[in-house]
Design a protein around this motif. Sequence first.
Motif, short mmCIF file in Angstrom:
data_model
loop_
_atom_site.label_atom_id
_atom_site.label_comp_id
_atom_site.label_asym_id
_atom_site.label_seq_id
_atom_site.Cartn_x
_atom_site.Cartn_y
_atom_site.Cartn_z
N ALA A 21 20.81 48.63 103.30
CA ALA A 21 21.19 47.67 102.48
C ALA A 21 22.66 47.27 102.14
O ALA A 21 23.26 47.89 101.87
CB ALA A 21 20.16 47.97 101.35
N ILE A 22 22.56 45.87 102.19
CA ILE A 22 23.89 45.47 101.82
C ILE A 22 23.68 44.40 100.65
O ILE A 22 22.74 43.50 100.75
CB ILE A 22 24.72 44.84 102.89
N PHE A 23 24.75 44.25 99.69
CA PHE A 23 24.88 43.15 98.72
C PHE A 23 26.03 42.88 98.43
O PHE A 23 26.77 43.90 98.39
CB PHE A 23 23.57 43.09 97.81
N LYS A 79 15.62 49.56 94.48
CA LYS A 79 14.90 49.01 95.68
C LYS A 79 15.45 49.44 97.13
O LYS A 79 15.03 49.93 98.11
CB LYS A 79 14.50 47.51 95.46
N ALA A 80 17.02 49.32 97.08
CA ALA A 80 17.55 49.51 98.33
C ALA A 80 17.71 50.99 98.71
O ALA A 80 17.03 51.57 99.92
CB ALA A 80 18.99 49.06 98.09
N ALA A 81 17.74 51.95 97.63
CA ALA A 81 17.52 53.24 97.85
C ALA A 81 16.52 53.85 98.29
O ALA A 81 16.31 54.67 98.87
CB ALA A 81 18.26 53.91 96.75
N ASN A 82 15.41 53.21 97.75
CA ASN A 82 13.83 53.63 98.31
C ASN A 82 13.77 53.30 99.50
O ASN A 82 12.55 53.67 99.81
CB ASN A 82 13.05 53.28 97.09
N THR A 83 14.21 52.18 100.14
CA THR A 83 13.50 51.63 101.32
C THR A 83 14.36 51.77 102.51
O THR A 83 14.21 51.57 103.64
CB THR A 83 13.19 50.19 101.07
N CYS A 84 15.95 52.15 102.21
CA CYS A 84 17.00 52.21 103.23
C CYS A 84 17.41 53.43 103.38
O CYS A 84 17.20 54.32 102.56
CB CYS A 84 17.87 51.09 102.93
N LYS A 107 22.62 55.57 85.74
CA LYS A 107 21.23 55.58 85.52
C LYS A 107 20.43 56.18 86.44
O LYS A 107 19.10 56.55 86.45
CB LYS A 107 20.64 54.22 84.85
N LEU A 108 20.73 55.78 87.78
CA LEU A 108 20.02 56.11 88.89
C LEU A 108 20.33 57.20 89.88
O LEU A 108 19.51 57.82 90.34
CB LEU A 108 20.01 54.68 90.00
N ARG A 122 42.31 50.70 98.26
CA ARG A 122 42.15 51.81 97.24
C ARG A 122 40.80 52.00 96.49
O ARG A 122 40.33 53.10 96.16
CB ARG A 122 43.42 51.71 96.33
N PRO A 123 40.32 51.00 95.90
CA PRO A 123 39.20 51.18 95.07
C PRO A 123 37.95 51.46 96.12
O PRO A 123 37.58 50.39 96.99
CB PRO A 123 39.05 49.90 94.36
N LEU A 124 37.09 52.60 95.99
CA LEU A 124 36.13 52.90 96.91
C LEU A 124 35.37 53.86 95.93
O LEU A 124 35.83 54.91 95.32
CB LEU A 124 36.69 53.47 98.02
N ALA A 125 34.09 53.74 96.02
CA ALA A 125 32.79 54.67 95.27
C ALA A 125 32.10 55.05 96.52
O ALA A 125 31.73 54.37 97.33
CB ALA A 125 32.27 53.75 94.44
N TYR A 126 31.79 56.36 96.08
CA TYR A 126 30.78 56.86 96.86
C TYR A 126 30.00 57.99 96.01
O TYR A 126 30.42 58.41 95.09
CB TYR A 126 31.31 57.87 98.31
N GLY A 127 28.54 58.03 96.48
CA GLY A 127 27.65 58.77 95.76
C GLY A 127 26.44 58.75 96.50
O GLY A 127 26.19 58.44 97.59
N GLN A 128 25.21 59.26 95.60
CA GLN A 128 23.76 59.46 96.25
C GLN A 128 22.90 58.76 94.91
O GLN A 128 23.23 59.12 93.78
CB GLN A 128 23.60 60.58 96.40
N ILE A 129 21.99 58.26 95.50
CA ILE A 129 20.73 57.75 94.71
C ILE A 129 19.58 58.23 95.20
O ILE A 129 19.13 57.86 96.21
CB ILE A 129 20.54 56.17 94.76
N ASN A 130 18.85 59.37 94.76
CA ASN A 130 17.68 59.62 95.28
C ASN A 130 18.10 60.30 96.70
O ASN A 130 17.18 60.13 97.72
CB ASN A 130 16.64 58.82 95.27
N SER A 131 19.29 61.14 97.00
CA SER A 131 19.66 61.34 98.19
C SER A 131 20.09 60.33 99.19
O SER A 131 20.10 60.78 100.56
CB SER A 131 18.34 62.34 98.94
#
Length: 247
Positions: A21-23, A79-84, A107-108, A122-131
């Motif tokens: 998913a991209i936006f 929505k994106a994390a739950n479907t992609c 929050k997610l 230089r600005p870059l974020a990485y993490g997980q939302i429900n794996s």
Amino acid sequence: MGMIASLGFGECRIKRKIRVAIFSTGDEVQAPGTPLKPNSIYDSNRFALMGLLEKLGCEVVDLGIIEDDESLMIEAIEKAANTCDMVLTSGGVSVGDADYIKLALDKLGHIDFWRINMRPGRPLAYGQINSTPFFGLPGNPVAVMVSFLNFVEPAIRKMQGEANWKPLKVQAVAEESLRSRQGRTEFSRGVYSYNEFGQLTVKTTGKQGSGILRSMSEANCLIEITPEVDTVKLGESVTIIPLQGRI
């Protein structure tokens, strides 16, 4: 496929396409094909990412442009994390930005915001939302592509089953002096070719600002200058990363 057929297999198990998913984010970001409003820019990042993802054989889920609104951001990311299988955004992760992405992710899920010692990107974020892995890429278009090639593409290839994939890196002779800042990795956009002696040579595509997308569209390689180097002189060897088949 030829090897599989030669062994007599009529079918085999494969991994399905990775759904990404991209936006884009930001009230100043505007869709192409509409009259440009004051203090706005056209959204090139989303289309650059679509091309990069399609090269990798991904299924792209395009969520468009999300306004700088926390509730809309939460809804889109959830929505994106739950479907992609992966979520990619661009913009909104620089220090000083109206950080609606960070508020939504707090929050997610779990997120670590980084300052990567590289330029551009230089600005870059990485993490997980429900794996589900999440990458928040920079806002400038060249930085988006360089960050994608260095961080997102290896992650996608690993998810596709290419556990030990690494980009091709070779040495070339610099046709011009190249400057960097010690302590960070610099990725200039370059054009490599062979000279009359059969040597692999490289030069930049010109101005290297992270907002100059032409520098990327004209490149066939990235020129990588490592953190311990501040200057590559004319005629010295430098590392290049060919981009054929990747952009």
